[in-house]
Structure formats: structure tokens, C-alpha cells
Design a protein around this motif. Structure first.
Motif, PDB file in Angstrom:
ATOM      1  N   GLN A  93     -21.408  -3.187   1.664  1.00  0.00           N
ATOM      2  CA  GLN A  93     -20.603  -3.408   0.468  1.00  0.00           C
ATOM      3  C   GLN A  93     -21.482  -3.402  -0.779  1.00  0.00           C
ATOM      4  O   GLN A  93     -21.096  -2.869  -1.815  1.00  0.00           O
ATOM      5  N   LEU A 151     -22.513   3.829  -6.196  1.00  0.00           N
ATOM      6  CA  LEU A 151     -21.570   4.391  -7.160  1.00  0.00           C
ATOM      7  C   LEU A 151     -22.059   4.214  -8.594  1.00  0.00           C
ATOM      8  O   LEU A 151     -21.376   4.601  -9.531  1.00  0.00           O
ATOM      9  N   GLY A 152     -23.215   3.587  -8.749  1.00  0.00           N
ATOM     10  CA  GLY A 152     -23.782   3.426 -10.090  1.00  0.00           C
ATOM     11  C   GLY A 152     -23.309   2.168 -10.799  1.00  0.00           C
ATOM     12  O   GLY A 152     -23.481   2.036 -12.005  1.00  0.00           O
ATOM     13  N   MET A 153     -22.676   1.252 -10.065  1.00  0.00           N
ATOM     14  CA  MET A 153     -22.187   0.037 -10.709  1.00  0.00           C
ATOM     15  C   MET A 153     -23.368  -0.864 -11.077  1.00  0.00           C
ATOM     16  O   MET A 153     -24.367  -0.910 -10.368  1.00  0.00           O
ATOM     17  N   GLN A 168     -20.971  -5.677 -12.521  1.00  0.00           N
ATOM     18  CA  GLN A 168     -19.764  -4.956 -12.110  1.00  0.00           C
ATOM     19  C   GLN A 168     -19.570  -5.084 -10.607  1.00  0.00           C
ATOM     20  O   GLN A 168     -18.474  -5.367 -10.125  1.00  0.00           O
ATOM     21  N   VAL A 182     -16.466  -6.196  -6.649  1.00  0.00           N
ATOM     22  CA  VAL A 182     -16.552  -5.890  -5.212  1.00  0.00           C
ATOM     23  C   VAL A 182     -16.961  -7.105  -4.380  1.00  0.00           C
ATOM     24  O   VAL A 182     -16.279  -7.472  -3.429  1.00  0.00           O
ATOM     25  N   GLN A 186     -14.303 -10.451  -2.380  1.00  0.00           N
ATOM     26  CA  GLN A 186     -14.309 -10.515  -0.910  1.00  0.00           C
ATOM     27  C   GLN A 186     -14.921 -11.818  -0.418  1.00  0.00           C
ATOM     28  O   GLN A 186     -14.424 -12.430   0.529  1.00  0.00           O
ATOM     29  N   ARG A 190      -4.275  -6.629   4.804  1.00  0.00           N
ATOM     30  CA  ARG A 190      -5.624  -6.076   4.894  1.00  0.00           C
ATOM     31  C   ARG A 190      -6.185  -6.151   6.301  1.00  0.00           C
ATOM     32  O   ARG A 190      -7.342  -5.850   6.514  1.00  0.00           O
ATOM     33  N   LEU A 228     -16.056   1.406   2.684  1.00  0.00           N
ATOM     34  CA  LEU A 228     -14.986   1.301   1.689  1.00  0.00           C
ATOM     35  C   LEU A 228     -14.837  -0.166   1.318  1.00  0.00           C
ATOM     36  O   LEU A 228     -15.247  -1.049   2.063  1.00  0.00           O
ATOM     37  N   PHE A 229     -14.229  -0.424   0.155  1.00  0.00           N
ATOM     38  CA  PHE A 229     -14.018  -1.807  -0.262  1.00  0.00           C
ATOM     39  C   PHE A 229     -12.708  -2.312   0.353  1.00  0.00           C
ATOM     40  O   PHE A 229     -11.634  -1.879  -0.053  1.00  0.00           O
ATOM     41  N   HIS A 253     -10.929  -4.911   0.134  1.00  0.00           N
ATOM     42  CA  HIS A 253      -9.949  -5.686  -0.639  1.00  0.00           C
ATOM     43  C   HIS A 253      -9.197  -4.813  -1.635  1.00  0.00           C
ATOM     44  O   HIS A 253      -8.336  -5.300  -2.353  1.00  0.00           O
ATOM     45  N   LEU A 260     -12.135   2.622  -9.001  1.00  0.00           N
ATOM     46  CA  LEU A 260     -12.958   1.494  -9.467  1.00  0.00           C
ATOM     47  C   LEU A 260     -14.182   1.944 -10.275  1.00  0.00           C
ATOM     48  O   LEU A 260     -14.343   1.569 -11.444  1.00  0.00           O
ATOM     49  N   ALA A 261     -15.016   2.761  -9.661  1.00  0.00           N
ATOM     50  CA  ALA A 261     -16.242   3.165 -10.349  1.00  0.00           C
ATOM     51  C   ALA A 261     -15.936   4.106 -11.511  1.00  0.00           C
ATOM     52  O   ALA A 261     -16.630   4.103 -12.520  1.00  0.00           O
ATOM     53  N   TRP A 286     -15.004   1.626 -14.351  1.00  0.00           N
ATOM     54  CA  TRP A 286     -16.029   0.711 -14.852  1.00  0.00           C
ATOM     55  C   TRP A 286     -17.357   1.385 -15.110  1.00  0.00           C
ATOM     56  O   TRP A 286     -18.102   0.973 -15.992  1.00  0.00           O
ATOM     57  N   VAL A 287     -17.682   2.413 -14.323  1.00  0.00           N
ATOM     58  CA  VAL A 287     -18.985   3.057 -14.511  1.00  0.00           C
ATOM     59  C   VAL A 287     -18.852   4.268 -15.429  1.00  0.00           C
ATOM     60  O   VAL A 287     -19.571   4.404 -16.407  1.00  0.00           O
ATOM     61  N   LYS A 306     -16.302   4.889 -17.261  1.00  0.00           N
ATOM     62  CA  LYS A 306     -15.491   4.469 -18.412  1.00  0.00           C
ATOM     63  C   LYS A 306     -14.309   5.409 -18.661  1.00  0.00           C
ATOM     64  O   LYS A 306     -14.012   5.767 -19.791  1.00  0.00           O
ATOM     65  N   ARG A 316     -14.028   9.163  -2.693  1.00  0.00           N
ATOM     66  CA  ARG A 316     -14.513   8.153  -3.640  1.00  0.00           C
ATOM     67  C   ARG A 316     -15.805   8.610  -4.320  1.00  0.00           C
ATOM     68  O   ARG A 316     -15.969   8.462  -5.532  1.00  0.00           O
ATOM     69  N   ALA A 317     -16.712   9.191  -3.518  1.00  0.00           N
ATOM     70  CA  ALA A 317     -17.974   9.652  -4.090  1.00  0.00           C
ATOM     71  C   ALA A 317     -17.748  10.850  -5.019  1.00  0.00           C
ATOM     72  O   ALA A 317     -18.323  10.931  -6.100  1.00  0.00           O
ATOM     73  N   MET A 358     -16.579  10.643  -8.848  1.00  0.00           N
ATOM     74  CA  MET A 358     -17.549  10.415  -9.916  1.00  0.00           C
ATOM     75  C   MET A 358     -18.159  11.735 -10.389  1.00  0.00           C
ATOM     76  O   MET A 358     -19.032  11.760 -11.232  1.00  0.00           O
TER      77      MET A 358
END
Lengths: 358, 250
Positions: free
Chosen positions: A249, A256-258, A262, A267, A271, A354, B96-97, B99, B108-109, B112-113, B115, B157-158, B161
Motif C-alpha cells: 500500500q 504513483l508519485g504521491m 497525500q 491511502v 485503512q 469491502r 490496489l487500494f 478502501h 486518486l493520483a 491529487w498528484v 491536479k 491505474r498506472a 497518470m
């Protein structure tokens, strides 16, 4: 039909073997006996009206006139009678606010959270403390009873969670050795010290290190002690949650560059929070009950007020102490159990939808 | 996408990395050109995963130099984040996330990443989810999908971006055999559309189909690097021959 179903249920659950049957009868009998005893003491044999003379005459039940006579003190402590409306407003906003937050269809919940966390505590402080806007000054030494319990517990709970999260993140910050060292020392120190010592230290030792012109309020000092103490506990619970997450995670959000924050906010923490709920709840309930320890630094919270009432010679009767403590137990239980129920509900809600598919 | 083919996008020189007493990389140098598709294979513990995880700094090498898209990787957080923006990664365990819904995983990215606006992010996510053939699962949670579906979401997802390079770290190793094909098909599709790809895998069928260059690693070193034809028909080193025999016969 229903009688038959009930019988089947009894057979399947309580009497499916003779050992099980015996156990059911013994435990069931014991529970029944306890319930009957309690009901008799709390209600049937209890004194409901009158005064101390009636309680002395009838000692095999609770002495409710004692609670009735002292009720205002249990709630407000020594807060002046004419100023109690101020406490009432605060408590009203507090409970209504919480009820609205719990109810999920409340509009503007986000704003309400902000209000309850930022505006409300400050406003309550000035309203109850007074000394400005023409409000009479009520020093915190006169605060007491249930209002004091609520003030201490809610301040402790609300501030220890964010502090605990910061401490836990700091403790895991391998790239910042000084931050990490600070967090480790802080957490281990406060966790290794009993809460009574913390209270003593903040109440009596803190002033020794401060210039005499700085006069910290006694209540504020107790609050600081509670916050430091419980944030260390919270930090360890949060750390458990963070470590319970798979490394993937962290890696996926990094890849992803977060940024650090972030990834933590979007993330990791959402969780981890789910895993943490039971632990957080345990700390919150513990804190709620631990607030009674302010007794030793001379602050009388709910339990403290009850004890003070019990030691009043005018209310000297054998059943008075029992009544006082029983009343305290019931009130504490109601609050702790409702928190526990709410946490269980939240936990269920978080995991809905979930699960792995069957 | 194929414009500027031939320019170097990744340059690695003399990369070394150890974990305690175990040496994962003993001086690895390689380069990837724009539009190139490289498949890395080798026995477990040969350092292939470590190598591609160094490219987006999930592992910090002990020494050596990595240049991605003209920027040298350093300890600087901004540089690392900037490079990760350009490099997409797909993991063995999907990651994967759990939640977030499939759609939220993909947006998500972006939000936030990169923008991007919510609307733009959702459009991009839908586009890529369609290309990996799972638009209808958008509002489900990852836990409700099969392994193959999850991995395809991870690829989407990848790609959302819009990276310049895609790294795949054994993308099919954790999958049930019947799901491998659906993931490989998607990977072939994107590789053939010109996406620069570095893939660690033992799927030799995939390698034959798309690879421009095969790299064989053993004990932290590149033993052999050649075009797939030479690689599969007349490998130079004995070690490679042995490995290929083992992997192709089973």
C-alpha cells in the motif's frame, strides 16, 4: 409455532448435551439470582422519597433521596447556582452536537465537525470560565462533578487522536532520525509512567520549573497531563494500525508519485483507522474513566463529587455509600457502553462492501 | 507516442545494492530507449525486481547512477516524486487500494498528484478501464474482483497518470493460470501501441510477442542482453541456456 421454535432454540443452544444442560441451569440460575438481588436493591426495597431518616429506617435498599438531594452538585460541582445556565448551554450544545454528528443524514456534517472541534471548545471555555463580556468569573477550582468529567474526557479524547497520529507517523519516520528519536522517547516515557504520577507532576512539579509569575490553571495542568498521557497510548495504537497494513500500500501510493502526506491522508490512514477502531475505543473509554484520578490533585469530578457527598456526616447511613457508587457505576456504564456500541457500528459500516467476494 | 523513438529514456550505470549480507545487484548497467520494450528474466534472487524497483526509487541503490528522462535520481524528494510521475508501475500483488472503488483507485493520483479536475480524471479513468476491458466494474471495490481483473485495474491505474515508461514487476506471478492470459493480452495491447515498457516476467510467450530486447540476469548481474530471436534460438551463455531449458520445458 413460536413456542415450538423457542423450545427448539433452547434445545440447540442450551441443552444439546447433559453437561451443557447442567451448565446452562447453573449459570442461568446464578444470573437470575443476581438480577433479582439487584432489582430488589435498586427498585423494590429502595427508598424513593423522604430524607435521611427514611434511609436509616430502611437500609436494605438504595437511598435515592441522597442522589436527589445531591444531584445538582454531582453535575455542576461547586459552580455557583445562578451561573449554572452557562454550563447548561454548553452541555446542551455538546450533546445535541454529538447526536447530530452520529446521525448520518445531518446536513453540513463537515462544517459541524469543524465547529465542534474548533469553535465550541473555545466558546465553552470562555462561557464557563467567565471574566469577559460581563460574565461573572468562575475559577476552575469551582468546576466539578459531571461537567468536569466531560470537559477533561472530551478535551483529552479530541486532542490525543491527532497528536497520537503525528507521534506514530514520527516514530516510523526512518529518514528523520531526530524526529523519530523524539517520538520514541516521548511515547515510551509517557507510557512508562502511571497516570497518577503524570497528574502529580503536572499539578505540583510544573509550577516549580515555571517562573512564579506564570500561574497555570490547575485544571489546565491536569488537561495537559491527560493529553500527553493519552496521546502516547493513542500513538501506539495508531502505530499498530500502520504496521498492520501491507507494504504494498505504501509502495503503490509512492509509485504513483504521491507525496508523503497525500499517501498518508488518502491511502494509509483511512485503512489503518479501520484496524485501529477497537484500540482507539479502548483508549477513549480508559481515558473517560481515568479522569476520576484528578481527585488526587484536588479536583472533584463526577465520582469525586459523589465521594464528597458520601462523606457528609448529615448523610450518614450504611446504604448511602452503596447508593452513591451504584449511581456512579450506572452513569459510567451508560456512557462507556454507548461509545462501545457506536464504535462497533462504525467498524461494521467501514467493512461493508469491502470483503473479499465469496 | 512513438515520436522521438531511439532517444534514451532510462540510463542505468553500475548499479549496486545489497540487503544486509545479500548482494542483490553487482554493478548493473543498461539503457532503455523511447518506445522500446524490454523483458527481464532470470532465476529468483537474481536481482531483476530490485533493478526495476530502483528505477522509481522504491529501493535506494547503494551506488550507481540512474537517469530517467534526462533527470538523475537523487535523494531529493521532489526529484523522486517528479520521476515517479513519469514512471508507472504494476506490482506482483496488484496493490490496489482496498478502501476505494475501482474508479477512485484510478482517479486518486490523477486528482491529487496530476491536479486534474474530478471530471477530467473520471473521463481518463473510464477510457483506460475500457481499454483493459472492465468498465462495468467501476463502482465495485477491489476485493470484489478476481485477481486478473484486479491486475487489469492496476494497469489502468498506472496508465491513467499517462507515464512515459511502464514498469511491470512479475505482473502475472500471483495469478491463477486461467487469469494470466487476460492480463497478458492487455499488456501486449499497450506495449504494441508504443508504450515504453520494462517488464520482469517469466512469460516467454509474451516476451517473444513484444520484446525488442531480452535481458537475462543471474546473481545480480546482466548475463546476456540480446534481441529475442538470438536470445531464444542461440543464447551465448551456458547459464542462459540452462535457464531457458528449465523454463520452456515446464
Amino acid at each position: 409455532m413460536t413456542a415450538r421454535a423457542a423450545l427448539l432454540w433452547l434445545r440447540d443452544n442450551l441443552f444439546f448435551s447433559w453437561k451443557n444442560g447442567v451448565l446452562s441451569v447453573v449459570v442461568g440460575g446464578f444470573l437470575l439470582w443476581v438480577v433479582v438481588l439487584l432489582a430488589d436493591w435498586f427498585f423494590v426495597s429502595a427508598v424513593w422519597n423522604g430524607g435521611i431518616e427514611d434511609c436509616r429506617l430502611r437500609q436494605d435498599g438504595a437511598c435515592w433521596p441522597f442522589v436527589q438531594a445531591r444531584f445538582r452538585q454531582f453535575i455542576y460541582g461547586f459552580y455557583p447556582d445562578v451561573e449554572r445556565w452557562r454550563v447548561n448551554i454548553v452541555m446542551l450544545v455538546f450533546f445535541v452536537g454529538i447526536a447530530l454528528l452520529v446521525w448520518e443524514r445531518t446536513p453540513f456534517r463537515g462544517k459541524l465537525v469543524l465547529f465542534m472541534l474548533c469553535v465550541f471548545p473555545l466558546a465553552s471555555w470562555f462561557l464557563m470560565r467567565g471574566g469577559i463580556f460581563g460574565l461573572a468569573d468562575v475559577p476552575t477550582g469551582r468546576w466539578g462533578g459531571f461537567m468536569l468529567t466531560l470537559v477533561l474526557a472530551s478535551v483529552g479524547i479530541v486532542s490525543s487522536l491527532p497528536l497520537g497520529i503525528m507521534l506514530a507517523l514520527g516514530r516510523r519516520a526512518e529518514s528523520l532520525p531526530f524526529v523519530k528519536a523524539f517520538c520514541v522517547v516521548f511515547i515510551e516515557f509517557w507510557r512508562g509512567v502511571p497516570v497518577i504520577t503524570v497528574l502529580f507532576a503536572t499539578a505540583f512539579m510544573l509550577p516549580l520549573f515555571m517562573p512564579s509569575s506564570v500561574n497555570f490553571d490547575q485544571l489546565l495542568r491536569a488537561m495537559v497531563g491527560f493529553i500527553l498521557f493519552s496521546s502516547a497510548y493513542m500513538a501506539e495504537i495508531v502505530r499498530g494500525g500502520l504496521e498492520g497494513l501491507q507494504r504494498g500500500q505504501y509502495e503503490a501510493s509512492d509509485a504513483l508519485g504521491m507525496t508523503y502526506w497525500q499517501s498518508r491522508i488518502r491511502v494509509i490512514l483511512p485503512q489503518a483507522l479501520k484496524i485501529m477502531i477497537p484500540g482507539i475505543l479502548l483508549t477513549i473509554i480508559g481515558l473517560f474513566k481515568d479522569t476520576t484520578l484528578v481527585l488526587i490533585i484536588g479536583l472533584l469530578d463526577f465520582l469525586g463529587m459523589i465521594q464528597a457527598g458520601i462523606s457528609d456526616p448529615r448523610w450518614g447511613a450504611p446504604n448511602v455509600p452503596f447508593t452513591g457508587y451504584a449511581f456512579a457505576a450506572v452513569v459510567y456504564f451508560v456512557f462507556c457502553y454507548s461509545m462501545s456500541l457506536y464504535a462497533r457500528y462504525i467498524e461494521k459500516k467501514f467493512s461493508a462492501g469491502r470483503e473479499r467476494r465469496p | 507516442m512513438v515520436t522521438g523513438k531511439g532517444e534514451k529514456i532510462i540510463e542505468i550505470s553500475d548499479l549496486r545494492k545489497s540487503f544486509g549480507t545479500f548482494t542483490a545487484l553487482r554493478g548493473v548497467s543498461m539503457e532503455v530507449k523511447k518506445g522500446e520494450r524490454i523483458v527481464i528474466c532470470g532465476p529468483s534472487g537474481s536481482g531483476k525486481s530490485t533493478l526495476i524497483r530502483c528505477i522509481n526509487r522504491l529501493e535506494v541503490p547503494d551506488s550507481g547512477k540512474i537517469v530517467v528522462d534526462g533527470i538523475e535520481l537523487s535523494d531529493d524528494v521532489k526529484t523522486i516524486e517528479g520521476i515517479r510521475r513519469q514512471v508507472g508501475m504494476v506490482f506482483q500483488q496488484f496493490n490496489l487500494f482496498p478502501h476505494l472503488t475501482v474508479l477512485e483507485n484510478c482517479t486518486l493520483a490523477q486528482i491529487w498528484v496530476a491536479k486534474r479536475s474530478q471530471k477530467k480524471a473520471e473521463e481518463t479513468a473510464q477510457h483506460y478501464l475500457e481499454r483493459v476491458h472492465i468498465p462495468e466494474q467501476m463502482h465495485k471495490y477491489p476485493g470484489q474482483l478476481s485477481g486478473g481483473q484486479q491486475q487489469r485495474v492496476a494497469i489502468a491505474r498506472a496508465l491513467c497518470m499517462e507515464p512515459k515508461v511502464m514498469l511491470y514487476d512479475e505482473p502475472t506471478s500471483a495469478l491463477d493460470p486461467e487469469m494470466i492470459a487476460e492480463v497478458l493480452d492487455v499488456m501486449v495491447e499497450f506495449a504494441e501501441s508504443g508504450m515504453t515498457t520494462v517488464c520482469v516476467t517469466h512469460e516467454m510467450g509474451f516476451a517473444r510477442k513484444v520484446a525488442d530486447c531480452m535481458i537475462f540476469m543471474d546473481e545480480g548481474k546482466i548475463v546476456e542482453a540480446s534481441d529475442p530471436n538470438t536470445f531464444f534460438t542461440k543464447p551465448k551463455s551456458e547459464r542462459t541456456k540452462l535457464f531457458l531449458n528449465q523454463i520452456l520445458e515446464h
